[in-house]
Design an enzyme around this catalytic site. Structure first.
Site, PDB file in Angstrom:
ATOM      1  CD  GLU A  49      10.582 -11.843  -8.076  1.00 55.80           C
ATOM      2  OE1 GLU A  49      10.302 -11.308  -6.914  1.00 55.80           O
ATOM      3  OE2 GLU A  49      11.687 -11.531  -8.771  1.00 55.80           O
ATOM      4  CB  CYS A 108      -0.998   0.174   1.283  1.00 50.91           C
ATOM      5  SG  CYS A 108      -1.887  -1.454   1.379  1.00 50.91           S
ATOM      6  NE  ARG A 126       4.491   1.718  -0.761  1.00 48.48           N
ATOM      7  CZ  ARG A 126       5.416   2.040   0.055  1.00 48.48           C
ATOM      8  NH1 ARG A 126       6.478   2.509  -0.182  1.00 48.48           N
ATOM      9  NH2 ARG A 126       5.366   1.523   1.232  1.00 48.48           N
ATOM     10  CE  LYS A 135      11.708  -2.790  -5.648  1.00 46.23           C
ATOM     11  NZ  LYS A 135      12.691  -3.662  -6.094  1.00 46.23           N
ATOM     12  CD  GLU A 156      17.872 -12.836  -7.895  1.00 45.53           C
ATOM     13  OE1 GLU A 156      17.114 -13.204  -6.911  1.00 45.53           O
ATOM     14  OE2 GLU A 156      17.205 -11.796  -8.207  1.00 45.53           O
ATOM     15  CG  HIS A 180      20.422 -36.392  -5.269  1.00 45.82           C
ATOM     16  ND1 HIS A 180      20.790 -37.609  -4.894  1.00 45.82           N
ATOM     17  CD2 HIS A 180      21.562 -35.750  -5.208  1.00 45.82           C
ATOM     18  CE1 HIS A 180      22.029 -37.558  -4.731  1.00 45.82           C
ATOM     19  NE2 HIS A 180      22.889 -36.428  -4.887  1.00 45.82           N
ATOM     20  CG  ASN A 188       0.197   1.989   3.672  1.00 47.56           C
ATOM     21  OD1 ASN A 188      -1.000   2.350   3.127  1.00 47.56           O
ATOM     22  ND2 ASN A 188       1.308   2.587   3.239  1.00 47.56           N
ATOM     23  N   GLY A 189      -0.707  -1.144   6.652  1.00 48.90           N
ATOM     24  CA  GLY A 189      -0.647  -2.042   7.754  1.00 48.90           C
ATOM     25  C   GLY A 189      -1.644  -2.697   8.218  1.00 48.90           C
ATOM     26  CE  LYS A 212      13.942 -10.699 -10.019  1.00 48.88           C
ATOM     27  NZ  LYS A 212      14.811 -10.843  -8.873  1.00 48.88           N
ATOM     28  CD1 TRP A 219      -0.096  -5.817  -3.566  1.00 49.09           C
ATOM     29  CD2 TRP A 219      -0.493  -6.803  -1.501  1.00 49.09           C
ATOM     30  NE1 TRP A 219       0.637  -7.158  -3.459  1.00 49.09           N
ATOM     31  CE2 TRP A 219       0.278  -7.849  -2.336  1.00 49.09           C
ATOM     32  CE3 TRP A 219      -0.341  -7.009  -0.129  1.00 49.09           C
ATOM     33  CZ2 TRP A 219       0.817  -8.888  -1.930  1.00 49.09           C
ATOM     34  CZ3 TRP A 219      -0.122  -8.518   0.445  1.00 49.09           C
ATOM     35  CH2 TRP A 219       0.627  -9.320  -0.285  1.00 49.09           C
TER      36      TRP A 219
HETATM   37  C1  G6P Z   1       9.275  -8.353  -2.124  1.00 48.74           C
HETATM   38  C2  G6P Z   1       9.886  -8.193  -3.485  1.00 48.74           C
HETATM   39  C3  G6P Z   1      11.279  -8.797  -3.733  1.00 48.74           C
HETATM   40  C4  G6P Z   1      12.209  -8.569  -2.653  1.00 48.74           C
HETATM   41  C5  G6P Z   1      11.554  -9.149  -1.125  1.00 48.74           C
HETATM   42  C6  G6P Z   1      12.614  -8.622  -0.161  1.00 48.74           C
HETATM   43  O1  G6P Z   1       8.910  -9.814  -2.308  1.00 48.74           O
HETATM   44  O2  G6P Z   1       8.995  -8.475  -4.581  1.00 48.74           O
HETATM   45  O3  G6P Z   1      11.805  -8.245  -5.018  1.00 48.74           O
HETATM   46  O4  G6P Z   1      13.409  -9.529  -2.858  1.00 48.74           O
HETATM   47  O5  G6P Z   1      10.449  -8.339  -1.022  1.00 48.74           O
HETATM   48  O6  G6P Z   1      12.619  -7.071  -0.202  1.00 48.74           O
HETATM   49  P1  G6P Z   1      13.598  -6.215   0.588  1.00 48.74           P
HETATM   50  O7  G6P Z   1      13.263  -4.975   0.299  1.00 48.74           O
HETATM   51  O8  G6P Z   1      13.453  -6.767   2.045  1.00 48.74           O
HETATM   52  O9  G6P Z   1      14.812  -6.684   0.111  1.00 48.74           O
END
Ligand code: G6P
Length: 608
Positions: free
Chosen positions: A488, A2, A27, A603, A481, A504, A100-101, A485, A74
């Site tokens: 995501e 949010c 965000r 985000k 990673e 395995h 927010n929260g 990516k 969100w």
């Molecule tokens: C969310 C984002 C990711 C990020 C993760 C941790 O899931 O979509 O891209 O890696 O949070 O976020 P941070 O701000 O703690 O690195």
């Protein structure tokens, strides 16, 4: 997650709120809305969907109002729809609130309010909060908010408009960030600086359990217990271009291409090539304690956790200190055994991730040295850490993290180098590593020359539903990673494994429909990886390799080869991850996905 914006001044507020909300789109959100003080009334518009849908809803309306608040939601409590979208009004239509929260005891509060005759339109905890404030309001809004917030459990960043106070916005926080921007004859609020830097760079980061009354002349900040506060006025250092696409079709692509510069920014003033050492101002005071630490624990989520895994290899290799890497969400709840002899490093781009913050607090409470590595300046984790280091990668807008990851790895190398030099790492080895770090940005640019080839691979990738990413040692976390990516942003199911683990289990999945992406650079386990590639080829898999230039074995064996220049073994992740970022990006674009705001993702994850 949010986002909150707000403005009070002399300008027409609606366009300012809409622009601010657009700056916070990154965000992640699923509905949006605004509330304004308009000629003695509260004027509220909201809509499920994106800001452009809200603009359609507004249908060119242009109220002359000069004070208002806005929100991107969100969904947590209740589906993304009109009723659940913010702002929420109290039952009498006299108070508007954005939140927010999460209010954890909202069910109890809701029942109490219903008993007292309050009616609810939404399923949200936020509507409970606005009605709670309404119930307590007897002509003094500050008092009502203060009393209301004493009764809630959970987290909040709120902004409130009261019909009786048209010259004011009320804000408060516990756990969800709020920034106040101090302009000339105008004051702004935002859940982060991106919402307000067009107007001012002078900001106050509200602390937990503080509230402020905002008017066009500034902010009066006090604690929720009504104690005086002398807020620190900070300056936002980045400029507007850092949060604009600057000609790129997506923020993610811009941020991928920024990396040769952002890794320089992370190293600037810290890498001492001649001494073969690193100097990190924020950690200087506790480097001895870190070096004498019994255990070094890294805690993080998502991409930052992957960087942490690389940190484990780096710190153990260069500094000889045992390292453990923990998902913050697991670490915080398993009552970890910690003592003053341990150091805990929280890695986080946003500095706001709820689980990472809770893990840091747990470490602090148990007496460990609580360190932070953040990108967002002034973020909660940056402020709550005993000591820390910033990434200096600039704002990262694409939800899928790219440049923050490479800066995290670079910063971890700097930490490992400084720790290593306090121990047994020789100056010659330190110098060689520092020199390799210095050469990295130019080497990274060479990878970009292969973008057309990576695009061609992506054209084939879109036909697949699964992918396997394999790597070893320093490049095992890169495999994780790369897979993250891909899933995501392109929604292709992808898994990362250490190459040797393939036999395995994952090998059962391999047939001609399975793309397998190997990170197969010349390192001590290269020969073993070659054997794994043979095993995949023998089963008809489509093999894409990230390898060093001129590797004839790889060329012969693999269907596609993307070349990354050679570098020091422990720096390879900074290069090998780049083609994987581009592959995910092009695949997602070809599939027509919303690259910068992938479905369901946020985000900055400020809820558990
Ligand atoms: C969310 C984002 C990711 C990020 C993760 C941790 O899931 O979509 O891209 O890696 O949070 O976020 P941070 O701000 O703690 O690195």
């Amino acid at each position: 997650m949010c986002g909150i914006v707000g403005y009070i001044g002399s300008k027409q507020v609606l366009p300012i709120l809409i622009t601010g909300l657009k700056r916070l789109e990154y965000r992640g959100y699923d509905s949006a809305g605004v509330a304004l003080h308009d000629e003695g009334q509260l004027w509220v518009r909201k809509r499920k969907g994106k800001i452009k849908d809200l603009e359609i809803e507004l249908n060119g309306e242009t109220p002359q109002a000069t004070a208002g608040i806005g929100h991107t939601r969100w969904a947590t409590h209740g589906a993304p729809n009109y009723e659940n979208a913010h702002p929420h009004m109290d039952m009498h239509g006299k108070i508007a609130l954005v939140h927010n929260g999460i209010i954890e005891n909202y069910n109890d509060l809701r029942s109490e309010l219903i008993e007292k005759g309050f009616k609810f339109k939404s399923e949200t905890d936020s509507e409970v909060l606005v009605n709670l404030i309404s119930m307590l309001y007897e002509g003094d809004m500050v008092q009502a908010i203060r009393e209301g917030l004493q009764l809630v459990q959970g987290t909040f960043g709120i902004a409130v408009l009261s019909q009786d106070d048209p010259e004011k916005i009320f804000v408060a926080r516990r756990g969800s960030p709020l920034v106040i921007g101090l302009g000339e004859g105008e004051t702004l609020i935002g859940s982060d600086g991106a919402a307000l830097i067009e107007y001012t760079r002078k900001v106050i980061y509200l602390e937990d359990d503080e509230m402020a009354v905002i008017d066009s002349q500034g902010a009066r900040v006090r604690t929720l217990q009504d104690k005086k506060v002398n807020p620190i006025i900070d300056k936002i250092e980045y400029d507007l271009s850092r949060i604009q696409k600057s000609g790129y079709p997506h923020f993610m692509l811009k941020e991928i291409f920024e990396q040769p510069q952002t890794i320089i920014d992370s190293m600037r003033g810290r890498l001492l090539i001649e001494d073969g050492n690193a100097k990190l101002g924020g950690l200087e005071s506790c480097l001895d304690r870190i070096h004498n630490t019994m255990r070094f624990i890294i805690t993080a989520c998502g991409t930052s956790w992957h960087a942490g895994l690389i940190g484990e290899y780096l710190i153990e290799r260069l500094a000889g200190i045992p390292v453990e890497v923990e998902y913050a969400s697991e670490f915080r709840y398993r009552d970890p055994i910690l003592s003053r002899a341990d150091s805990v490093l929280a890695i986080t781009q946003s500095g706001e991730t709820a689980d990472t913050l809770a893990a840091l607090r747990e470490a602090k409470q148990k007496g460990a040295l609580a360190l932070g590595m953040c990108n967002v300046v002034g973020s909660t984790i940056a402020r709550e850490s005993a000591a820390g280091v910033y990434l200096h990668a600039g704002p990262e807008i694409g939800v899928a993290s790219t440049k923050a990851f490479t800066s995290q790895v670079i910063t971890l190398v700097l930490i490992a180098l400084a720790m290593g030099r306090k121990g047994n790492l020789s100056s010659e080895d330190g110098q060689a590593l520092a020199q390799s770090m210095h050469e990295l940005p130019e080497k990274m640019k060479e990878i970009f020359d292969q973008k057309d080839q990576i695009h061609r691979i992506a054209e084939r990738m879109v036909e697949h539903h699964n992918a396997l990413y394999l790597g070893r040692g320093f490049n095992y976390p890169v495999a994780l990673e790369g897979a993250l990516k891909m899933k995501e942003i392109s929604y292709i199911h992808a898994e990362g494994y250490p190459s040797a683990e393939m036999k395995h289990g994952p090998i059962a999945l391999i047939d001609e429909k399975m793309p397998v992406i190997f990170i197969a650079i010349k390192d001590p386990v290269y020969e073993k990886v070659i054997s794994n590639i043979e095993e995949v080829k023998a089963r008809g898999g489509w093999v894409i390799a990230v390898a060093n230039p001129g590797d004839k074995t790889i060329k012969r064996l693999c269907d596609e080869v993307i070349e990354v220049p050679e570098t020091s073994q422990c720096l390879t992740p900074v290069l090998t991850v780049v083609p994987l970022q581009l592959l995910a990006y092009y695949t997602a674009v070809l599939k027509g996905c919303d690259v910068d705001q992938p479905r369901n993702l946020a985000k900055s994850v400020t809820v558990e």
